[in-house]
Design a protein around this motif. Structure first.
Motif, PDB file in Angstrom:
ATOM      1  N   LEU A  67      23.058  25.826  81.629  1.00 42.49           N
ATOM      2  CA  LEU A  67      22.294  25.752  80.291  1.00 42.49           C
ATOM      3  C   LEU A  67      21.781  24.153  79.660  1.00 42.49           C
ATOM      4  N   GLY A 112      28.526  25.447  78.790  1.00 39.30           N
ATOM      5  CA  GLY A 112      27.280  25.852  79.018  1.00 39.30           C
ATOM      6  C   GLY A 112      26.519  25.082  79.989  1.00 39.30           C
ATOM      7  N   LEU A 135      21.114  24.719  73.770  1.00 39.93           N
ATOM      8  CA  LEU A 135      22.606  25.606  73.487  1.00 39.93           C
ATOM      9  C   LEU A 135      22.994  25.107  71.920  1.00 39.93           C
ATOM     10  N   ASP A 142      27.945  23.593  82.493  1.00 40.39           N
ATOM     11  CA  ASP A 142      28.495  23.811  83.830  1.00 40.39           C
ATOM     12  C   ASP A 142      27.868  25.095  84.553  1.00 40.39           C
ATOM     13  N   ASN A 143      27.162  25.949  83.433  1.00 38.84           N
ATOM     14  CA  ASN A 143      26.711  27.420  83.976  1.00 38.84           C
ATOM     15  C   ASN A 143      25.294  27.034  83.708  1.00 38.84           C
TER      16      ASN A 143
END
Lengths: 301, 301, 301, 301
Positions: A200, A195, A205, A197-198
């Motif tokens: 978030l 998460g 999360l 790394d993308n």
């Protein structure tokens, strides 16, 4: 009041014995380290020159030792030395609180049964804090009778007491639980980092997954990502808590058990290898949630 | 009352649209399958000849489609066809509830933003039962404004509504959660079977781990071992629930995301391979907790 | 003599083009980096202002680019730009030597076929040393006719030339091979370290396994344990060779392919996660055999 | 000529002893199964009433038993029974060819050393075919002197004889090799199936990888995909060869060793879990290359 022999006064055993003393029981202690004995006698314990001496007249014998070989030797003795089973009263209840291989517990249990003595394995979780507070969890393996009698002492030292089955079942249940815990910890760590790394926020999360189908103990009580929760090791540079080296030990026991019963444990064995690598990189004495750092880019640590 | 366009009336979309109708909203529906449309018009929906026709004058446009390519095409159109973004009102809020790759959601989001239109990805969990009961979970990615406006329709269809972040974040959070769920399911299955192989009662072991550090959603709500819990797929020959094929799809999305962000997901990718093998052995349409059977001796099934 | 257009003159493309020049062919080059072009014109190459300019009259067009999106754009162009397929002779053979996703190769192949142009994917292995020495391995995907014609140029640049199947098959075969290579490397590393941990000499153990059923390319040519073989990266502080970052790229392609075909690749995906972690710990530019250090105690490194 | 005692005349031990007889040695045999003894006496062996009786006057004692506990008991005896070490000549060389845990070999070795007797562990590979043909591989652990002396008998039974190190090293080297073999087999299987899933011919892909960096023993000698090679189990419905159950046993030994030395073996432990699942699905007595079927769609089998 019950008389208790307590053998093995380390970081866990010491405070456990102290709680029995505070509850008014007569506690006779033994440990190979004199300072450990003195710390307890200063709190009101009696001491004995040998483990067998401590155990000979006790209603309850409680042991807390590092590994199966120590437990076997203490209970069974050898050609030259008597074991606990040779000296205790037939009315006594013997409780081994060590975390060891189930086979050793079963071997001791068989010998005890042959002599008509009640023996129970009762490994604990809850750490040194739980030992001091008297809020440990005990997972017991033994007869119903032994389990019932043992309540007298276990309720003084613990808050949750489970009966997993016959002798050895306490060890099995504990290593099943701790193997699963390691999988939760690694799985949660990699999910949170995916998460992050993308883009978030790990706190957002975590809040979502905690109440969704990804919910698990680590998200609830022990988030591995720094600064998501307060008062957990991850927010304190992974100090304190449950050491990586201890998780490696427990995962070793789970793999021994898995091999012995020809079981398949793909996630548990992968977690073990990851924790071994983590320990070998110098993290053995950090909290086990530091496995999170295996997933973090070096420049983010 | 709000006017809503609902596009994609499958097992999930159909009952979701029905709940909006029941709440008194004016709902115009579209689907390529005439029977799906008729089922909704029978409940009071209007219908349109095209998706764009349905969406043109709606306050809210909700879409529920199989994959990213369908979503891209519907929203963006192509050389010959207009997309939703070409026809909707600038005041409309567009909500895609499909579970797709985050990149597709982000591409649609960028095009929407360029046109000043609010777009949000809002993948759901909760299955067809949750869709019918109006108790779905929505995990949303989009602006605060879009998220606030969307409450009007989402609260009618769902019980838990999360805001994960900017456009695409809903998809990311969902695949993180479902990847973690697959790890919980496999890890719990192998831990229970390890206990069983060593003589433990899976119900007793489940009760112990559920309140210990192995506690997780699968032990709480969805035990994979037959006859431990009532009213779960494992106690009904793994019928119903969340199909293996759908878990394989979600785990494929999680691995695409993991590759795209160069992330490490050892447990999640292992779970994916195990679910693929399970599906290839003919279990694709059984509940995903049937992965438990991978660990069970053949003569015990 | 054949006329060749060579587009993409990086660490691999530069020496490959140079070998064609040395063989007496007329080579027209293009690269976005002027210095790369100048290095080749100094060796006798012609240059062109655009890739299409270089390719327009060539018998063979060879391309060597970083990723699928670059290959698609170069060959297919876009609304504003012509692609190679719009300008080349119908008699030309187009050979893409990039390592990219198979889908991109297949898309370009379909467009080429529609125009009656021979296109082949021909990813290479052998590294910069092999490129300079003209000893590369080419794994080709395309028609028999294209494969036959391409021998004229491929034999100049390479020593081993395989025909894996139709367009895209070269990419598939290469990522299958490199995924397997990563598994061999990790599996060999952990086996050697298990032996070392138990007192074995890694050289003796390597010699035994090399000629036994554990025999594999890494034991034969590329032992990951320092000081077992001479002239390999492990005996030179893991300098040179095939970088971890490139293995991560190839393993990403293998996982994309695995997801797209719903395949199960438990070992390959585990290797990918381990290489990602290794790269994130700062090892991205070291040789890929340095994964051995993940298994080594910190005080032994 | 040398006199040899041979104890344990099963599928492997029987033909091994027969080769010694054919070479003209005086062989005295023992087995608990009378028929096994008779099969050898019919070929010229002498027999003895007990293992110790067979061993008492032999120059070489060779044992071939199922597990470590049998080896320990035979060599060391117990309170009531003499062991081989109590009866053999000080000049004898004792060679245990069983595949067992290294710890048992080391324990026997220490007792032998204390009595001044040469003992060596020498587990074999090559299967029943190799035993019959006299082409086994022996991996030896013991002193140089024992290793040199043992050539007299080992060269009669085997074609490849390795000296891995001190006592126990033979067992360690064998389980390292067989663990690596299992990784090669699983990794090759998933790589081939990934290629097949994407349209490649497994024979073509095998030919390419065999001479590339994916090259390994399984591609060379034992391809797991049916109909790629002749005269291998995969082309004979996975009959014959090396049984899954035996691979499970060897992988269990490797995991015991890995736990005992606190080593990390992610690939080896994953292979073990996959082989256990495969065995539990009813494949225990099929050849170990049948793991390939775990990756194959059900309708393709």
């Amino acid at each position: 009041m019950a008389t208790v022999a307590f053998i093995g006064l380390g970081n866990m055993g010491g405070p456990m014995a102290a709680n029995l003393i505070k509850a008014g029981m007569t506690v006779t202690v033994f440990d190979l380290v004199p300072a450990a004995v003195e710390a307890l006698t200063a709190q009101g314990a009696l001491s004995a020159k040998t483990a067998c001496g401590a155990a000979a007249s006790a209603d309850f014998v409680i042991t807390m030792l590092p590994a199966g070989k120590h437990v076997r030797h203490l209970y069974l003795g050898d050609d030259d030395t008597k074991g606990l089973l040779d000296v205790v009263s037939k009315e006594a209840v013997l409780i081994d609180c060590s975390t060891i291989d189930a086979e050793s517990a079963q071997v001791v249990g068989k010998h005890a049964q042959a002599k008509g003595i009640e023996f129970m394995d009762a490994p604990v979780s809850g750490g040194t804090a739980g030992a001091a507070a008297g809020t440990l969890t005990f997972i017991c393996g033994g007869s119903d009778k032994a389990y019932q009698k043992a309540q007298t002492v276990l309720t003084v030292m613990g808050a949750n007491i489970f009966h997993a089955g016959a002798t050895g079942a306490g060890q099995i249940a504990k290593i099943c639980n701790n193997m699963l815990l390691s999988v939760l910890m690694v799985g949660t760590s990699e999910s949170l980092q995916l998460g992050i790394d993308n883009g978030l926020d790990p706190k957002v999360l975590s809040d979502i997954m905690k109440v969704s189908s990804g919910g698990n103990w680590t998200l609830e009580k022990y988030n591995p990502c720094p600064d998501v929760m307060e008062n957990v090791p991850s927010s304190n540079d992974y100090q304190g808590g449950f050491m990586v080296d201890l998780m490696v030990k427990d995962l070793g026991l789970s793999q021994q058990t898995s091999v012995a019963s020809n079981s398949s444990t793909p996630m548990g064995s992968l977690a073990r290898s990851m924790y071994v690598n983590h320990a070998r990189q110098g993290n053995g004495r950090r909290d086990f949630s530091s496995i999170f750092e295996q997933f973090t880019p070096a420049d983010k640590k």
